[in-house]
Design an enzyme around this catalytic site. Structure first.
Site, PDB file in Angstrom:
ATOM      1  N   GLU A   1      -8.948  -1.272   6.300  1.00  0.00           N
ATOM      2  CA  GLU A   1      -7.699  -1.442   7.038  1.00  0.00           C
ATOM      3  C   GLU A   1      -7.953  -1.289   8.536  1.00  0.00           C
ATOM      4  O   GLU A   1      -7.416  -2.022   9.350  1.00  0.00           O
ATOM      5  CB  GLU A   1      -6.660  -0.417   6.575  1.00  0.00           C
ATOM      6  CG  GLU A   1      -5.317  -0.592   7.289  1.00  0.00           C
ATOM      7  CD  GLU A   1      -4.285   0.457   6.905  1.00  0.00           C
ATOM      8  OE1 GLU A   1      -4.645   1.406   6.187  1.00  0.00           O
ATOM      9  OE2 GLU A   1      -3.135   0.318   7.336  1.00  0.00           O
TER      10      GLU A   1
ATOM     11  N   GLN B   1       0.835  -1.205   0.000  1.00  0.00           N
ATOM     12  CA  GLN B   1       0.000   0.000   0.000  1.00  0.00           C
ATOM     13  C   GLN B   1       0.866   1.250   0.000  1.00  0.00           C
ATOM     14  O   GLN B   1       1.618   1.476   0.946  1.00  0.00           O
ATOM     15  CB  GLN B   1      -0.874  -0.025   1.260  1.00  0.00           C
ATOM     16  CG  GLN B   1      -1.751   1.182   1.443  1.00  0.00           C
ATOM     17  CD  GLN B   1      -2.370   1.207   2.838  1.00  0.00           C
ATOM     18  OE1 GLN B   1      -1.698   0.951   3.832  1.00  0.00           O
ATOM     19  NE2 GLN B   1      -3.647   1.501   2.912  1.00  0.00           N
ATOM     20  N   GLY B   2       0.770   2.062  -1.039  1.00  0.00           N
ATOM     21  CA  GLY B   2       1.547   3.296  -1.110  1.00  0.00           C
ATOM     22  C   GLY B   2       0.712   4.501  -0.703  1.00  0.00           C
ATOM     23  O   GLY B   2       0.123   5.165  -1.548  1.00  0.00           O
ATOM     24  N   TYR B   3       0.629   4.735   0.592  1.00  0.00           N
ATOM     25  CA  TYR B   3      -0.192   5.846   1.103  1.00  0.00           C
ATOM     26  C   TYR B   3       0.689   6.937   1.729  1.00  0.00           C
ATOM     27  O   TYR B   3       0.856   8.001   1.180  1.00  0.00           O
ATOM     28  CB  TYR B   3      -1.193   5.318   2.141  1.00  0.00           C
ATOM     29  CG  TYR B   3      -2.533   4.886   1.580  1.00  0.00           C
ATOM     30  CD1 TYR B   3      -2.639   4.278   0.332  1.00  0.00           C
ATOM     31  CD2 TYR B   3      -3.708   5.072   2.320  1.00  0.00           C
ATOM     32  CE1 TYR B   3      -3.870   3.875  -0.160  1.00  0.00           C
ATOM     33  CE2 TYR B   3      -4.944   4.670   1.821  1.00  0.00           C
ATOM     34  CZ  TYR B   3      -5.019   4.079   0.592  1.00  0.00           C
ATOM     35  OH  TYR B   3      -6.238   3.686   0.113  1.00  0.00           O
TER      36      TYR B   3
ATOM     37  N   SER C   1       4.210  -1.255   4.045  1.00  0.00           N
ATOM     38  CA  SER C   1       4.382  -2.581   4.656  1.00  0.00           C
ATOM     39  C   SER C   1       4.882  -3.583   3.634  1.00  0.00           C
ATOM     40  O   SER C   1       4.261  -3.750   2.584  1.00  0.00           O
ATOM     41  CB  SER C   1       3.058  -3.087   5.229  1.00  0.00           C
ATOM     42  OG  SER C   1       2.564  -2.181   6.165  1.00  0.00           O
TER      43      SER C   1
END
Lengths: 406, 378
Positions: free
Chosen positions: A259, A141-143, A176
């Site tokens: 999430e 996840q690229g947040y 992650s």
């Protein structure tokens, strides 16, 4: 009268399904996969470079994936099991009864999948969902970004629209397992002039694309579950945009709610041994059978009251969600996230207290290389990741309590 | 277990809320308090509650009640908690009805259960003997005497004791060690001395002295080990009902505070805009939601006939959680209202006082935390 008849038929169908599921699990779940999970290393994450602990683990994933039971309620057309919610619950109960481990741990299942089912194009669903279901592709996840944590919508990674592709440049952080992931779902800025929430898009791309690099971050627990992720002119095909351009924030929020559900689940594991029992084993009891540390005993009991009440709340929330009809505000996931995270931190603080000096060991076989101390430190991130506790309280104030200006 | 209300329970909640909101708002309690009312409750109002089914909710149908579940009683209790109505619900409709229903064939049950359901009689259960709730240390003696019993002892915090038509006294059984004798005592019998205690919450309680009180054989409701088991069961179910009252009072105090945060202006803006207050309100909201789930879980476990230990643990969790969250709700209620929260003219103080009493009834948070630890083997 007719509804009662339908209810009876439905119950009979469910019982038939229960027998069928139990038979299938008995025949297909290898004995090794029916032993309790001992540590995080026992989880199977799948992916292109999956490292299976054993043949049994690989076989279990293949069989469950082929059956679509890694994602029981997803449609069969997308690699799911096509089960109703009631059937999925039966399957879960039978797996629990037989002690079957989950075949697959996956951000694809918990986070991206639900978002794709809702916002993805037909082509995107067909391409990605079956691979998630079978554990063939591992997602990250690229947040978060170095300057966009709680204020996620201020993110600066930019994607230039080049017609048939986007050119992505920037940096993500706290990604992650980015170093182990095959693909990323990523928030990027596609309009720098729009208000911050309205210039964000949601992209999917392969981590093997030229220009993507990762660097693991060493945490206070001595482990590196998170990475820094860098994008240098990464070419992403235009068809990998999920939903509309500049409307990625909506997708992002939907996904974050899932999430939060996942993290809130940390505080609610009924199968675990109670803290009080652990303390009794570690510290011993006095002459009348009470923990030989009255102060700690009281703190553990207070914790166990909250733990039991939280487990009941999680159960109630999922019943309300199943009932539909707007009985549960989607923002309620913030209540579970906030409380679950704080509870898990309390749990590990108490665990360290009851272990005393034994909990301080960092290396060596006796302590499992400091398993408890590392777990204690790991929980400190529970109230930071997926939106800090303070952000959850903001959401509760605004969305559930309708307080002004929140 | 669903941990949600079914359709009938939702309707029961709505009708109880409407009825109590219009017929027994906090002003009703204030009026009784200010008038120093001799009874401390309104028999006429209790009659109407009986017509609504509140008084007979737990009385079996065969005895003139509705024979509903503890979850239904909990729904009513929460609404009573919300308006602080001083009704003999907990004493008579819950503890009295449950104790007598367990011995439905006894002469006492046959005589009193229909009257409890009709709201024409108040039955009070006398358990506590000291400042703290210690049911394991009951010292009141019940000695066999001429086919009946002779009771000696002193009881405190007997809810609605001074208006009771029947007292059920928990005494140390002489027939079995560790046993409990539950005896039906006429409040007007020789040797019974009742002193009303004016309480901080303006609700009813009494001290009862029993000196050589004679009870006939037909007044024995339960005895020995089964008497002890019945008392435990009644106390656990009553604790869940009290937890629901705490939830109702805490929830109402919270809603009123929330309204105030959205109205009150200081520094040129509504105080609910300040994050320091928003976060405290949000944390309190979470605690109350946990309490609601814990109360429903305990009630539904009781309705499913859970065994002693599971029932006891769930009841203690609900009561401890209710004490904690409602306690926080009234403290934040007074604090966030500021000066006006301290005035008697404003109603927040009534909530604070009532919650303090409910916290103490049948064991405070410490009692139930200690009990949970003991039940869990540590």
């Amino acid at each position: 009268m007719s509804s009662q008849g339908a209810g009876t038929a439905e119950a009979a169908d469910l019982e038939a399904f229960r027998r069928q599921a139990a038979d299938w699990l008995e025949a297909n779940c290898p004995p090794e996969m029916r032993r309790p999970v001992r540590s995080e290393e026992d989880y199977c994450w799948g992916g292109r470079n999956a490292q299976f602990q054993s043949d049994a683990q690989r076989l279990w994933l293949e069989r469950m994936g082929a059956q679509g039971w890694t994602v029981p309620t997803w449609p069969k057309a997308y690699g799911g099991g096509g089960l109703s919610k009631a059937q999925a619950k039966v399957l879960q109960e039978e797996m629990a009864r037989l002690g079957c481990r989950p075949a697959l741990w996956s951000f694809g299942i918990w986070m991206l999948g639900p978002a794709l089912l809702r916002y993805g194009s037909e082509a995107q669903k067909k391409e990605h969902l079956p691979r998630i279901a079978r554990g063939e592709i591992r997602w990250c996840q690229g947040y978060s970004e170095p300057n966009s944590g709680s204020d996620l919508a201020s993110l600066a990674t930019r994607a230039e629209d080049k017609g048939d592709h986007f050119l992505v440049t920037g940096q993500k952080v706290w990604t992650s397992y980015a170093d182990k992931a095959d693909w990323i779902f990523c928030l990027v800025r596609t309009d720098a002039s729009a208000p911050k929430h309205l210039g964000i898009s949601f992209l999917l791309f392969d981590m093997a694309t030229p220009g993507v690099s990762t660097r693991p971050i060493l945490l206070i627990s001595g482990k590196s579950p998170f990475c820094e992720t860098f994008f240098d002119n990464v070419k992403v095909p235009a068809q990998n945009l999920v939903g509309e351009r500049n409307k990625g924030w909506e997708v992002a929020k939907y996904l974050l709610a899932h999430e939060r559900d996942m993290i809130s689940g940390l505080g609610d594991r009924a199968s675990r041994k109670g803290l009080g029992q652990m303390a009794a084993d570690a510290i011993g009891l006095d002459g009348v059978g009470r923990l030989d540390d009255p102060g700690l005993r009281a703190r553990i009991a207070q914790f166990e009251v909250d733990e039991a009440a939280f487990a009941a709340l999680a159960q109630r929330a999922s019943a309300l969600a199943r009932a539909g009809q707007g009985q549960l505000d989607p923002a309620f996931s913030s209540v579970l996230k906030y409380y679950g995270a704080e509870l898990n931190k309390r749990r590990l603080e108490l665990r360290m207290a009851l272990e005393g000096a034994d909990g301080l060991e960092w290396e060596g076989e006796r302590s499992g290389d400091g398993a408890i101390a590392r777990a204690w430190l790991r929980t400190k991130a529970n109230s930071i990741e997926g939106g800090t506790s303070e952000v959850q309280l903001n959401i509760i104030s605004k969305r559930l309590l309708n307080l002004p200006g929140a | 277990m669903a941990l949600v209300l079914n359709e009938e329970q939702t309707m029961l909640r709505d009708s109880a809320r409407n009825f109590l909101g219009s017929e027994a708002p906090v002003a009703h309690l204030r009026a009784l308090r200010d008038a120093r009312d001799a009874k401390g409750f309104s028999p006429a109002l209790w009659q109407r509650c009986a017509e609504m089914g509140f008084a007979g909710v737990l009385v079996p149908e065969a005895s003139g009640g509705l024979g509903l579940t503890l979850t239904d009683a909990v729904v009513i209790a929460e609404e009573i908690g919300r308006t602080l109505a001083p009704l003999p619900f907990l004493s008579s409709a819950v503890m009295g009805a449950l104790t007598l229903s367990a011995a439905a064939g006894s002469p006492a049950a046959k005589h009193w259960l229909p009257q409890i359901a009709a709201g024409t009689a108040v039955v009070a259960l006398a358990v506590d003997e000291m400042a703290r709730h210690r049911p394991a240390s009951i010292a009141t003696k019940a000695a066999a005497q001429g086919g009946g019993l002779r009771i000696d002892g002193e009881k405190v915090l007997v809810l609605d004791g001074h208006v009771a038509d029947l007292l059920i006294v928990a005494a140390r059984s002489q027939s079995a060690p560790g046993g409990i004798c539950l005896a039906a005592v006429d409040p007007k019998a020789a040797g019974v001395e009742i002193e009303r205690t004016a309480m901080v919450d303006a609700h009813n309680a009494a001290r009862v002295r029993l000196s050589g009180v004679e009870v006939g054989a037909d007044g024995l409701i339960a005895d020995g080990a089964s008497g002890a088991a019945l008392l435990e069961e009644v106390l656990d179910k009553a604790r869940v009902v009290i937890a629901a009252m705490l939830l109702g009072a805490g929830e109402e105090a919270f809603q009123r505070t929330l309204t105030y945060l959205k109205e009150r202006q200081q520094f040129g803006r509504r105080i609910g805009e300040f994050q320091a207050l928003q976060h405290r309100a949000s944390m309190l909201f979470c605690e109350l939601e946990l309490t609601r789930a814990a109360v429903l879980r305990a009630a539904q476990l009781c309705d499913e006939g859970a065994d002693g230990k599971a029932r006891a643990a769930a009841a203690s969790v609900a009561k401890a959680k209710g004490c904690q969250s409602a306690g926080l709700a009234v403290q934040e209620g007074v604090q966030m209202h500021g000066g006006i929260g301290m005035t008697d003219a404003f109603e927040m103080g009534f909530f604070m006082k009532r919650v303090r009493v409910l916290q103490e009834l049948l064991g405070d948070a410490s009692f139930h935390e200690d009990r949970l630890a003991t039940l869990s083997g540590y």
